[in-house]
Design a protein around this motif. Sequence first.
Motif, PDB file in Angstrom:
ATOM      1  N   ILE A   1     -92.924  88.210  88.374  1.00  0.00           N
ATOM      2  CA  ILE A   1     -92.001  87.599  89.327  1.00  0.00           C
ATOM      3  C   ILE A   1     -90.565  87.714  88.831  1.00  0.00           C
ATOM      4  O   ILE A   1     -90.244  87.312  87.709  1.00  0.00           O
ATOM      5  N   ASN A   2     -89.709  88.244  89.699  1.00  0.00           N
ATOM      6  CA  ASN A   2     -88.282  88.353  89.407  1.00  0.00           C
ATOM      7  C   ASN A   2     -87.515  87.344  90.250  1.00  0.00           C
ATOM      8  O   ASN A   2     -87.548  87.401  91.484  1.00  0.00           O
ATOM      9  N   ASP A   3     -86.859  86.396  89.581  1.00  0.00           N
ATOM     10  CA  ASP A   3     -85.936  85.482  90.273  1.00  0.00           C
ATOM     11  C   ASP A   3     -84.550  86.106  90.167  1.00  0.00           C
ATOM     12  O   ASP A   3     -84.101  86.454  89.071  1.00  0.00           O
ATOM     13  N   THR A   4     -83.881  86.278  91.278  1.00  0.00           N
ATOM     14  CA  THR A   4     -82.654  87.078  91.305  1.00  0.00           C
ATOM     15  C   THR A   4     -81.431  86.248  91.678  1.00  0.00           C
ATOM     16  O   THR A   4     -81.538  85.123  92.157  1.00  0.00           O
ATOM     17  N   ALA A   5     -80.284  86.867  91.467  1.00  0.00           N
ATOM     18  CA  ALA A   5     -79.024  86.248  91.887  1.00  0.00           C
ATOM     19  C   ALA A   5     -78.988  86.136  93.403  1.00  0.00           C
ATOM     20  O   ALA A   5     -79.503  86.996  94.123  1.00  0.00           O
ATOM     21  N   GLY A   6     -78.368  85.063  93.908  1.00  0.00           N
ATOM     22  CA  GLY A   6     -78.286  84.853  95.353  1.00  0.00           C
ATOM     23  C   GLY A   6     -77.474  85.930  96.038  1.00  0.00           C
ATOM     24  O   GLY A   6     -76.446  86.387  95.525  1.00  0.00           O
ATOM     25  N   ILE A   7     -77.942  86.359  97.215  1.00  0.00           N
ATOM     26  CA  ILE A   7     -77.255  87.389  97.990  1.00  0.00           C
ATOM     27  C   ILE A   7     -76.096  86.737  98.743  1.00  0.00           C
ATOM     28  O   ILE A   7     -76.296  85.900  99.623  1.00  0.00           O
TER      29      ILE A   7
ATOM     30  N   VAL B   1     -98.439  92.620  90.111  1.00  0.00           N
ATOM     31  CA  VAL B   1     -97.717  92.795  91.377  1.00  0.00           C
ATOM     32  C   VAL B   1     -96.235  92.509  91.119  1.00  0.00           C
ATOM     33  O   VAL B   1     -95.841  91.378  90.829  1.00  0.00           O
ATOM     34  N   ASN B   2     -95.433  93.554  91.192  1.00  0.00           N
ATOM     35  CA  ASN B   2     -93.994  93.405  90.958  1.00  0.00           C
ATOM     36  C   ASN B   2     -93.378  92.669  92.148  1.00  0.00           C
ATOM     37  O   ASN B   2     -93.249  93.213  93.238  1.00  0.00           O
ATOM     38  N   THR B   3     -93.041  91.393  91.949  1.00  0.00           N
ATOM     39  CA  THR B   3     -92.646  90.484  93.030  1.00  0.00           C
ATOM     40  C   THR B   3     -91.211  90.019  92.829  1.00  0.00           C
ATOM     41  O   THR B   3     -90.867  89.550  91.747  1.00  0.00           O
ATOM     42  N   THR B   4     -90.406  90.155  93.855  1.00  0.00           N
ATOM     43  CA  THR B   4     -89.011  89.731  93.769  1.00  0.00           C
ATOM     44  C   THR B   4     -88.731  88.612  94.777  1.00  0.00           C
ATOM     45  O   THR B   4     -89.068  88.740  95.964  1.00  0.00           O
ATOM     46  N   ILE B   5     -88.160  87.519  94.271  1.00  0.00           N
ATOM     47  CA  ILE B   5     -87.720  86.418  95.129  1.00  0.00           C
ATOM     48  C   ILE B   5     -86.266  86.660  95.485  1.00  0.00           C
ATOM     49  O   ILE B   5     -85.417  86.815  94.597  1.00  0.00           O
ATOM     50  N   ILE B   6     -85.991  86.705  96.770  1.00  0.00           N
ATOM     51  CA  ILE B   6     -84.631  87.044  97.190  1.00  0.00           C
ATOM     52  C   ILE B   6     -84.171  86.055  98.266  1.00  0.00           C
ATOM     53  O   ILE B   6     -84.956  85.571  99.073  1.00  0.00           O
ATOM     54  N   GLY B   7     -82.882  85.736  98.246  1.00  0.00           N
ATOM     55  CA  GLY B   7     -82.324  84.791  99.210  1.00  0.00           C
ATOM     56  C   GLY B   7     -80.870  84.491  98.864  1.00  0.00           C
ATOM     57  O   GLY B   7     -80.346  84.947  97.851  1.00  0.00           O
ATOM     58  N   LYS B   8     -80.234  83.697  99.709  1.00  0.00           N
ATOM     59  CA  LYS B   8     -78.863  83.277  99.441  1.00  0.00           C
ATOM     60  C   LYS B   8     -78.838  82.297  98.260  1.00  0.00           C
ATOM     61  O   LYS B   8     -79.884  81.774  97.864  1.00  0.00           O
ATOM     62  N   PRO B   9     -77.659  81.999  97.709  1.00  0.00           N
ATOM     63  CA  PRO B   9     -77.582  80.955  96.680  1.00  0.00           C
ATOM     64  C   PRO B   9     -78.041  79.608  97.235  1.00  0.00           C
ATOM     65  O   PRO B   9     -77.859  79.298  98.417  1.00  0.00           O
ATOM     66  N   ASN B  10     -78.688  78.833  96.391  1.00  0.00           N
ATOM     67  CA  ASN B  10     -79.079  77.455  96.699  1.00  0.00           C
ATOM     68  C   ASN B  10     -80.085  77.306  97.842  1.00  0.00           C
ATOM     69  O   ASN B  10     -80.100  76.290  98.530  1.00  0.00           O
ATOM     70  N   VAL B  11     -80.936  78.316  98.027  1.00  0.00           N
ATOM     71  CA  VAL B  11     -81.981  78.177  99.038  1.00  0.00           C
ATOM     72  C   VAL B  11     -83.307  77.738  98.408  1.00  0.00           C
ATOM     73  O   VAL B  11     -84.251  77.424  99.123  1.00  0.00           O
ATOM     74  N   GLY B  12     -83.371  77.774  97.062  1.00  0.00           N
ATOM     75  CA  GLY B  12     -84.585  77.323  96.394  1.00  0.00           C
ATOM     76  C   GLY B  12     -85.342  78.415  95.646  1.00  0.00           C
ATOM     77  O   GLY B  12     -86.523  78.249  95.335  1.00  0.00           O
ATOM     78  N   LYS B  13     -84.662  79.532  95.337  1.00  0.00           N
ATOM     79  CA  LYS B  13     -85.343  80.643  94.647  1.00  0.00           C
ATOM     80  C   LYS B  13     -85.845  80.215  93.270  1.00  0.00           C
ATOM     81  O   LYS B  13     -87.013  80.432  92.914  1.00  0.00           O
ATOM     82  N   SER B  14     -84.961  79.632  92.482  1.00  0.00           N
ATOM     83  CA  SER B  14     -85.353  79.213  91.129  1.00  0.00           C
ATOM     84  C   SER B  14     -86.369  78.077  91.171  1.00  0.00           C
ATOM     85  O   SER B  14     -87.261  77.996  90.330  1.00  0.00           O
ATOM     86  N   SER B  15     -86.248  77.201  92.152  1.00  0.00           N
ATOM     87  CA  SER B  15     -87.225  76.124  92.305  1.00  0.00           C
ATOM     88  C   SER B  15     -88.606  76.690  92.626  1.00  0.00           C
ATOM     89  O   SER B  15     -89.634  76.189  92.147  1.00  0.00           O
ATOM     90  N   LEU B  16     -88.632  77.761  93.444  1.00  0.00           N
ATOM     91  CA  LEU B  16     -89.901  78.406  93.768  1.00  0.00           C
ATOM     92  C   LEU B  16     -90.520  79.038  92.527  1.00  0.00           C
ATOM     93  O   LEU B  16     -91.730  78.919  92.293  1.00  0.00           O
ATOM     94  N   LEU B  17     -89.691  79.705  91.730  1.00  0.00           N
ATOM     95  CA  LEU B  17     -90.192  80.293  90.483  1.00  0.00           C
ATOM     96  C   LEU B  17     -90.799  79.203  89.606  1.00  0.00           C
ATOM     97  O   LEU B  17     -91.907  79.360  89.069  1.00  0.00           O
ATOM     98  N   ASN B  18     -90.088  78.103  89.440  1.00  0.00           N
ATOM     99  CA  ASN B  18     -90.590  77.005  88.609  1.00  0.00           C
ATOM    100  C   ASN B  18     -91.897  76.432  89.172  1.00  0.00           C
ATOM    101  O   ASN B  18     -92.807  76.080  88.417  1.00  0.00           O
ATOM    102  N   ALA B  19     -91.996  76.349  90.509  1.00  0.00           N
ATOM    103  CA  ALA B  19     -93.213  75.807  91.130  1.00  0.00           C
ATOM    104  C   ALA B  19     -94.402  76.733  90.884  1.00  0.00           C
ATOM    105  O   ALA B  19     -95.519  76.272  90.623  1.00  0.00           O
ATOM    106  N   LEU B  20     -94.174  78.045  90.966  1.00  0.00           N
ATOM    107  CA  LEU B  20     -95.254  78.997  90.717  1.00  0.00           C
ATOM    108  C   LEU B  20     -95.667  79.002  89.245  1.00  0.00           C
ATOM    109  O   LEU B  20     -96.847  79.119  88.914  1.00  0.00           O
ATOM    110  N   LEU B  21     -94.680  78.872  88.367  1.00  0.00           N
ATOM    111  CA  LEU B  21     -94.968  78.841  86.932  1.00  0.00           C
ATOM    112  C   LEU B  21     -95.522  77.496  86.480  1.00  0.00           C
ATOM    113  O   LEU B  21     -96.116  77.393  85.409  1.00  0.00           O
ATOM    114  N   LYS B  22     -95.246  76.474  87.309  1.00  0.00           N
ATOM    115  CA  LYS B  22     -95.601  75.088  86.958  1.00  0.00           C
ATOM    116  C   LYS B  22     -94.887  74.636  85.684  1.00  0.00           C
ATOM    117  O   LYS B  22     -95.429  73.919  84.845  1.00  0.00           O
ATOM    118  N   GLU B  23     -93.650  75.103  85.543  1.00  0.00           N
ATOM    119  CA  GLU B  23     -92.784  74.656  84.448  1.00  0.00           C
ATOM    120  C   GLU B  23     -91.340  74.938  84.834  1.00  0.00           C
ATOM    121  O   GLU B  23     -91.065  75.746  85.725  1.00  0.00           O
TER     122      GLU B  23
END
Length: 455
Positions: free
Chosen positions: A272-278, A221-243
């Motif tokens: 999962i794609n973690d992207t630059a903040g919008i 499933v091609n999944t993209t995490i999108i949001g403004k800077p500093n909303v927790g996108k990278s933290s969400l990626l790390n939580a899903l990866l558990k690393e």
Amino acid sequence: MSEKTIAAISTPPGTGGISIVRMSGDDSFDIINRIFRPNKGGPIDKDRDNRKLRFGYIYDGEELIDEVMVAFMKGPYTYTREDICEINCHGSYISVKKILNLLLNQGAYMADRGEFTKRAFLNGRIDLSQAEAVLDIINSTNELSQKSGLEQLSGSLRDAIADVRKSQLEALSRIEYSINFTEDGEDLPVDNIISYMEEARAKIDKLVSTSKNGKIVKEGVNTTIIGKPNVGKSSLLNALLKENRAIVTDIPGTTRDSITEYISLGNLTLKINDTAGIRETDDLVEQIGVDRSKKLANTSDLIIGIFDSSRPFDREDQEIIDLIKDRTSIIILNKTDLDQKFNYNKIKNLSLPIIEASVKNNVGIDRLENLISDIFDTKQLEKEPVLITNLRHERLLKSAKQKLENSLRDIKRQVPIDAIEVDLRSSYEDLGLIIGEAVSDEIMDKVFKEFCVGK
């Protein structure tokens, strides 16, 4: 059968308990008898030792190379329909390389990529769709993709294609009869022909309709995490990866390019794609990252839109809503452990699932994973008898459908019957290419070059 006897290492490179060197062709038994000394029982005999393992030693002249077990399989009841020998040796790079070189010195040829499976196809043991299924099984990343590959290897797609072509053949035979055996000027009874053609089209439609799910099963499933800077996108990626894969800081714009990772979620794989903040920025590099984020969102199977619930709703949040509102999306309201300042009314009427979360404290992650599994219902996917997972198959099916529709349109317009036959036969031949009928060397080379050497 091919004149050349081929050999290759069939296990992954590196050190392991056991490695396998495989040989296929008419000279397999002669070559192995020149280098293999059984512990007891005399030389290898094609009939006596068929489908048996023999313990012994590989020698180069009088130099001992390794202690091995050798399997002997007499054609045509083998993977390639040729005589096959498989040498099970110690998993040392030195042993494996020496044994392979010894086989080559004794007259075997180095196998090309996928040549064993190619010979299975050329010798009629499997069709081309089954050969491609072998690669799908090797590359499967989840239980569903492996199951789909196994079903195609067992002939499910071949049987489905044969069913479509049977309907087409009924129509073609009646058209051929009309062209060759009816008198000039005689009216053609077209109702039965149209019925068979429409039956074939419905069957093609059903197969093509599975291609979206097939892509998800095969590629994830091609999944993209999108949001403004500093909303927790990278933290969400790390939580899903558990690393801690992505860098997490309080500095806006830390992620300037997309980061892609794969995780298993039940029977599914998430890409999962973690992207630059919008956000609006004067930084050229960051702006490129923002543009790439929007492009990824537009091509994703799933978008996770993440918002900071401790900050007031603003124009950049609205831009994110505009990107996700008409797509398969999930909204995450993050940082619920902080004072709430977000305007919930802006998202309540979007008809999208909303998860209140604190990614930092791992709150809401389980619910997100369950929701994704519900959206991409694996139980429903498992019920599909055939899934089109291969882009080549999808393109040929769509081409066959278009030509079939052309012939249907023409027969209803009473176009001369021989003109109708051209498109219908071409549609029939397109479907034949899926299973490897009259397939060109170019197509075969393209299919088998994706394989590893040794399969």
